[in-house]
Design a protein around this motif. Structure first.
Motif, PDB file in Angstrom:
ATOM      1  N   LEU A   1       0.843  -1.199   0.000  1.00 27.79           N
ATOM      2  CA  LEU A   1       0.000   0.000   0.000  1.00 27.79           C
ATOM      3  C   LEU A   1       0.872   1.241   0.000  1.00 27.79           C
ATOM      4  CD1 LEU A   1      -2.578  -0.788   2.822  1.00 27.79           C
ATOM      5  CD2 LEU A   1      -3.002  -0.832   0.354  1.00 27.79           C
ATOM      6  N   ASP A   2       0.499   2.208  -0.850  1.00 34.88           N
ATOM      7  CA  ASP A   2       1.164   3.503  -0.827  1.00 34.88           C
ATOM      8  C   ASP A   2       0.085   4.538  -0.503  1.00 34.88           C
ATOM      9  OD1 ASP A   2       3.522   5.215  -1.438  1.00 34.88           O
ATOM     10  OD2 ASP A   2       2.191   6.001  -2.984  1.00 34.88           O
ATOM     11  N   VAL A   3       0.463   5.569   0.230  1.00 36.05           N
ATOM     12  CA  VAL A   3      -0.507   6.618   0.554  1.00 36.05           C
ATOM     13  C   VAL A   3      -0.041   7.914  -0.094  1.00 36.05           C
ATOM     14  CG1 VAL A   3      -1.625   7.903   2.411  1.00 36.05           C
ATOM     15  CG2 VAL A   3      -1.089   5.489   2.735  1.00 36.05           C
ATOM     16  N   ASP A   4      -0.904   8.515  -0.918  1.00 37.10           N
ATOM     17  CA  ASP A   4      -0.586   9.796  -1.542  1.00 37.10           C
ATOM     18  C   ASP A   4      -0.559  10.855  -0.444  1.00 37.10           C
ATOM     19  OD1 ASP A   4      -0.792  12.331  -2.762  1.00 37.10           O
ATOM     20  OD2 ASP A   4      -1.700  11.459  -4.563  1.00 37.10           O
ATOM     21  N   PRO A   5       0.609  11.500  -0.224  1.00 38.78           N
ATOM     22  CA  PRO A   5       0.728  12.430   0.915  1.00 38.78           C
ATOM     23  C   PRO A   5      -0.179  13.654   0.774  1.00 38.78           C
ATOM     24  CG  PRO A   5       2.691  12.524  -0.476  1.00 38.78           C
ATOM     25  CD  PRO A   5       1.846  11.407  -0.993  1.00 38.78           C
ATOM     26  N   ILE A   6      -0.569  14.002  -0.454  1.00 39.81           N
ATOM     27  CA  ILE A   6      -1.405  15.197  -0.685  1.00 39.81           C
ATOM     28  C   ILE A   6      -2.888  14.866  -0.520  1.00 39.81           C
ATOM     29  CG2 ILE A   6      -1.869  17.117  -2.285  1.00 39.81           C
ATOM     30  CD1 ILE A   6       1.119  16.946  -2.071  1.00 39.81           C
ATOM     31  N   THR A   7      -3.343  13.845  -1.229  1.00 37.25           N
ATOM     32  CA  THR A   7      -4.779  13.535  -1.242  1.00 37.25           C
ATOM     33  C   THR A   7      -5.187  12.540  -0.156  1.00 37.25           C
ATOM     34  OG1 THR A   7      -4.434  11.696  -2.759  1.00 37.25           O
ATOM     35  CG2 THR A   7      -4.852  13.851  -3.760  1.00 37.25           C
ATOM     36  N   GLY A   8      -4.231  11.781   0.342  1.00 43.32           N
ATOM     37  CA  GLY A   8      -4.551  10.722   1.304  1.00 43.32           C
ATOM     38  C   GLY A   8      -5.089   9.465   0.636  1.00 43.32           C
TER      39      GLY A   8
END
Ligand SMILES: *[C@@H]1O[C@H](CO)[C@@H](O)[C@H](O)[C@H]1NC(C)=O
Ligand SMILES: *[C@@H]1O[C@H](CO)[C@@H](O)[C@H](O)[C@H]1NC(C)=O
Ligand SMILES: *[C@@H]1O[C@H](CO)[C@@H](O)[C@H](O)[C@H]1NC(C)=O
Length: 364
Positions: free
Chosen positions: A272-279
């Motif tokens: 899993l990766d989490v987009d730091p901007i959009t979440g």
């Protein structure tokens, strides 16, 4: 006669039990479905990555770490005798090329078998700590490195092992030497690992580690896999790949976790990766569990990337962003984004870089 009958009943019951467990395992872990290709407009394979790119972590400045060369029980490897490597890719470049990071002397490179990764950034000292799950000689450790951007190298700081960490899959760093880890197998020995999974036992867990406290914070899962944290660091997300479930848990100040929700996905989500901007969450997934284990060049395992928006809302939006039947990319295990660029990594195959901002060519 009576004794024999009892024995027969016990054996039948045991076989029935084992059979039922195995069918459970087959229907779950060996999930397999036809893949309809979904192409992205501007993708290319990364040169030099041919033996896997199991996990990818991207720094806020666009530098990406890619772990390569994983040897995992029952899964194929195109270079079983070649030590693993960590590649660096600079996503700020127009045509980025992966370079192998040098690793400081004193670390055993010959048995390096990198798996899940995570970073901790010390903002005040501007130090990047790279955490790498390692399986040297079938073991299970967490290696902590300091990243030196000046000379593209990793300085090995420490190796962590613990009784509660018999088999680590992935980690999410919390501080310079603390993390959550998914413990995918209860057993250490490969044969026992295979039996554990064939019997579909819920003995997989999540463990919190710090030098002063180590504890199991979630348990009762079939095969915990990718783990990550929300941008505000309040929620932990992790996958139970065998149960096709994405777990959301709240992280407390004492590092215990409490369940918030479970989202079921129609694929075997891996990292899993989490987009730091959009979440948003991005997952590299396996649409073909069976083909992954029974590798056949005539019948290849496919790849799939999903994005999950508004995970905490009542109606999270799950979008299939990319899919391929194995003709381009086999066994995708991770999908990580940075400013419209997407890296899709695989367990044992290549790595794909796509530009999501590139407009789709209008062919009419
Ligand atoms: C990289 O540079 C640091 C000092 O800036 C040095 O300590 C380290 O040994 C170098 N690493 C390699 C692999 O040359
Ligand atoms: C940790 O914190 C949570 C929330 O404040 C609390 O419910 C729980 O009992 C605490 N656990 C321990 C082991 O102290
Ligand atoms: C996979 O997709 C490619 C590209 O569309 C196609 O040429 C190929 O026949 C497909 N392979 C299988 C096994 O479906």
């Amino acid at each position: 006669m009576g004794k024999l009958l009892t024995f027969g009943v016990v054996v039948a019951a045991l076989l029935g039990f084992l059979g039922e467990r195995f069918l459970n395992y087959r229907s779950k872990m060996l999930y397999d479905r036809e893949v309809e290709n979904i192409e992205l407009p501007n993708c290319r394979l990364l040169k030099g990555i041919d033996y896997g790119s199991e996990d990818v972590v991207i720094l806020p400045n666009g530098l990406a770490f890619i772990s390569s060369g994983l040897k995992f029980p029952l899964l194929p490897s195109f270079a079983p005798d070649r030590p693993g490597e960590i590649f660096l890719l600079d996503l700020n470049e127009n045509d980025p090329k992966p370079v192998v990071l040098r690793i400081s002397r004193g670390f055993d490179l010959t048995s390096f078998n990198p798996h899940g990764m995570s970073v901790h950034i010390d903002e005040t000292d501007n130090v990047v700590y790279l955490f790498v799950v390692n399986h040297p000689n079938h073991g299970s450790t967490v290696e902590i490195f300091k990243f030196d951007e000046e000379n593209n190298s990793l300085l090995h700081l420490k190796t962590i092992t613990h009784d509660l960490l018999p088999s680590i899959n992935d980690i999410v760093a919390l501080g310079p030497d603390s993390f959550y880890a998914t413990v995918d197998f209860y057993f250490r020995a490969t044969t026992m690992k295979v039996i554990e999974k064939l019997l579909y036992l819920p003995w997989s867990s999540v463990v919190y580690y710090s030098p002063t406290e180590v504890k199991e914070v979630a348990s009762g899962f079939y095969f915990t896999n990718g783990i990550n944290i929300s941008p505000a660091r309040k929620y932990i997300y992790f996958v139970d790949i065998a149960d096709r479930a994405l777990h959301v848990m709240e992280k407390h100040d004492n590092n215990s976790l409490t369940p918030v929700k479970v989202l079921t996905v129609e694929t075997l989500a891996d990292n899993l990766d989490v987009d730091p901007i959009t979440g948003d969450l991005w997952a590299g997934c396996h649409p073909n569990g069976w083909k992954l284990f029974v590798y056949d060049p005539e019948n290849l395992p496919g790849s799939e990337v999903i994005r999950i928006q508004n995970i905490l809302s009542d109606e999270p939006v799950v979008t299939q962003v990319y899919a391929n039947n194995g003709s381009v990319l086999q066994g995708s295990s991770v999908a990580a984004v940075y400013e419209g660029k997407l890296i899709v990594g695989t367990v044992f195959h290549k790595a794909l870089l796509c530009d999501l901002n590139e407009p789709v060519q209008d062919t009419e």
